[in-house]
Design a protein around this motif. Structure first.
Motif, mmCIF file in Angstrom:
data_model
loop_
_atom_site.group_PDB
_atom_site.id
_atom_site.type_symbol
_atom_site.label_atom_id
_atom_site.label_comp_id
_atom_site.label_asym_id
_atom_site.label_seq_id
_atom_site.Cartn_x
_atom_site.Cartn_y
_atom_site.Cartn_z
ATOM 1 N N LEU A 132 0.826 -1.209 0.000
ATOM 2 C CA LEU A 132 0.000 0.000 0.000
ATOM 3 C C LEU A 132 0.860 1.259 0.000
ATOM 4 C CD1 LEU A 132 -2.917 -0.876 2.478
ATOM 5 C CD2 LEU A 132 -3.088 -0.523 0.005
ATOM 6 N N HIS A 133 2.149 1.112 0.396
ATOM 7 C CA HIS A 133 3.015 2.300 0.398
ATOM 8 C C HIS A 133 3.333 2.755 -1.029
ATOM 9 C CE1 HIS A 133 6.330 -0.570 -0.372
ATOM 10 N NE2 HIS A 133 7.008 0.472 -0.793
ATOM 11 N N HIS A 264 -9.528 -6.583 -3.139
ATOM 12 C CA HIS A 264 -10.099 -6.372 -1.805
ATOM 13 C C HIS A 264 -9.707 -5.006 -1.249
ATOM 14 C CE1 HIS A 264 -11.656 -7.509 2.144
ATOM 15 N NE2 HIS A 264 -10.522 -7.125 2.686
ATOM 16 N N HIS A 265 -8.513 -4.544 -1.588
ATOM 17 C CA HIS A 265 -7.981 -3.294 -1.030
ATOM 18 C C HIS A 265 -7.979 -2.141 -2.046
ATOM 19 C CE1 HIS A 265 -6.593 -4.373 2.982
ATOM 20 N NE2 HIS A 265 -6.215 -5.546 2.501
ATOM 21 N N GLU A 266 -8.687 -2.291 -3.144
ATOM 22 C CA GLU A 266 -8.622 -1.263 -4.191
ATOM 23 C C GLU A 266 -9.006 0.111 -3.648
ATOM 24 O OE1 GLU A 266 -10.481 -0.197 -8.592
ATOM 25 O OE2 GLU A 266 -10.856 -2.161 -7.691
ATOM 26 N N ALA A 267 -10.071 0.186 -2.869
ATOM 27 C CA ALA A 267 -10.499 1.484 -2.325
ATOM 28 C C ALA A 267 -9.444 2.055 -1.381
ATOM 29 C CB ALA A 267 -11.838 1.335 -1.606
ATOM 30 N N ASP A 268 -8.822 1.186 -0.557
ATOM 31 C CA ASP A 268 -7.761 1.640 0.352
ATOM 32 C C ASP A 268 -6.578 2.176 -0.440
ATOM 33 O OD1 ASP A 268 -9.204 0.757 2.590
ATOM 34 O OD2 ASP A 268 -8.395 -1.254 2.401
ATOM 35 N N PHE A 269 -6.240 1.474 -1.525
ATOM 36 C CA PHE A 269 -5.109 1.882 -2.357
ATOM 37 C C PHE A 269 -5.373 3.261 -2.964
ATOM 38 C CE2 PHE A 269 -1.807 1.646 -5.505
ATOM 39 C CZ PHE A 269 -0.910 0.703 -5.040
ATOM 40 N N ARG A 271 -7.504 5.587 -1.853
ATOM 41 C CA ARG A 271 -7.543 6.609 -0.808
ATOM 42 C C ARG A 271 -6.143 6.999 -0.358
ATOM 43 N NH1 ARG A 271 -12.245 3.895 1.113
ATOM 44 N NH2 ARG A 271 -10.940 2.542 2.427
ATOM 45 N N ALA A 272 -5.282 5.988 -0.186
ATOM 46 C CA ALA A 272 -3.909 6.266 0.237
ATOM 47 C C ALA A 272 -3.191 7.084 -0.833
ATOM 48 C CB ALA A 272 -3.176 4.963 0.507
ATOM 49 N N GLY A 273 -3.440 6.783 -2.070
ATOM 50 C CA GLY A 273 -2.818 7.517 -3.153
ATOM 51 C C GLY A 273 -3.268 8.972 -3.193
ATOM 52 N N GLN A 274 -4.564 9.188 -2.990
ATOM 53 C CA GLN A 274 -5.087 10.547 -2.985
ATOM 54 C C GLN A 274 -4.528 11.350 -1.811
ATOM 55 O OE1 GLN A 274 -9.263 9.762 -2.918
ATOM 56 N NE2 GLN A 274 -9.385 9.293 -5.110
ATOM 57 N N ALA A 275 -4.411 10.689 -0.656
ATOM 58 C CA ALA A 275 -3.886 11.383 0.519
ATOM 59 C C ALA A 275 -2.428 11.757 0.307
ATOM 60 C CB ALA A 275 -4.027 10.487 1.746
ATOM 61 N N ALA A 276 -1.646 10.833 -0.275
ATOM 62 C CA ALA A 276 -0.226 11.092 -0.505
ATOM 63 C C ALA A 276 -0.027 12.190 -1.544
ATOM 64 C CB ALA A 276 0.474 9.818 -0.956
#
Length: 279
Positions: A132-133, A264-269, A271-276
């Motif tokens: 996710l990083h 499964h983690h597409e939304a998390d990925f 969101r993390a990208g948008q935040a970064a």
């Protein structure tokens, strides 16, 4: 009663849900019990593994516990567990101790084996969730960078680790080590390509010099350990990562693939990208 430490972590939260689904009485240890919502049916008590004196209430009436290895805190935690009458400990550990003499998980395992308690260690290699990083690099320049991009691993979904932990808690086997991997040998280049397919964006992998990556890693880890980890990655270039059948043998089902983890983690990925990216 089963106690789960690290209950809000990537693995621990799935351990909690897996035990509840199995009909077990579950207690979660938390430094801040009111800081988040908990699944119905779980008892949450305050406590801190780094302060063994805070653990007595949480350990009362506990038969088995899942121990998240907080470095430096394991000796005190297992002694408190022993005094409370806990019979079996399942601890998350790392496959890195098999090639790195400096990996801190080794001292954690030694503390548990010295406690006299029945134990199971679940040793993991690379966790898929660590990728996710990359989200910020996908959302930003659209290039993922790292060293030894062609070095293969067999990364594992955190849900599969938790399933092995749950099985080990429900059916304790003393002095047992479960080394778990995912179902595929994948390089960083492979994983970036698969991520691009799932996320609908073609992103290249760019190789960085070892010293550049070493500098980044030593900001968080001891230099000697970083050198061992990078040496290990370098030694794997041109090989195929070992894929073990442990997850299926212990749980009765096949482990999740990398593409399934990403879906499964597409939304998390995203969101993390948008935040970064500061969006």
């Amino acid at each position: 009663m089963i106690l789960v430490t690290g209950a809000t972590g990537h693995v621990g939260r799935h351990v909690v849900s897996g035990l509840l689904e199995a009909g077990e009485k579950v207690r979660a240890l938390s430094r801040n019990p009111g800081s988040r919502p908990w699944p119905p049916g779980v008892e949450v008590l305050p406590g801190d593994l780094t302060q063994p004196g805070t653990l007595a209430s949480a350990l009362g009436g506990v038969d088995s516990m899942y121990l998240f290895p907080v470095f430096g805190a394991v000796p005190g935690a297992v002694e408190a567990a022993r005094q409370a009458g806990v019979k079996h400990v399942v601890m998350l550990s790392s496959q890195a101790i098999e090639y790195s003499s400096g990996d801190p998980h080794l001292a954690c395992e030694e503390a548990v084996t010295a406690s006299g308690l029945s134990w199971t260690f679940v040793r993991t290699g690379a966790l898929m969730v660590n990728d996710l990083h990359w989200a910020g690099q996908f959302a930003g320049e659209g290039v993922v960078r790292g060293a030894y991009g062609s070095s293969p691993l067999a990364p594992i979904d955190e849900r599969d680790i938790a399933a092995v932990v749950v099985s080990s808690l429900l059916t304790p086997q003393s002095e047992t080590v479960h080394t778990v991997t995912g179902p595929q040998s994948l390089t960083q280049v492979d994983r970036v390509r698969i991520a691009g397919q799932v996320l609908g964006r073609t992103v290249p992998f760019e190789e960085l010099p070892r010293e550049h990556v070493r500098k980044q890693m030593t900001a968080h880890l001891p230099a000697a350990l970083v050198d061992e980890l990078l040496d290990h990655r370098a030694s794997l270039v041109g090989t195929t990562a070992e894929v073990l059948p442990t997850v299926e043998q212990v749980t009765g089902r096949a482990p999740y693939t990398y593409a399934e983890w990403l879906a499964h983690h597409e939304a998390d990925f995203r969101r993390a990208g948008q935040a970064a990216a500061g969006h």
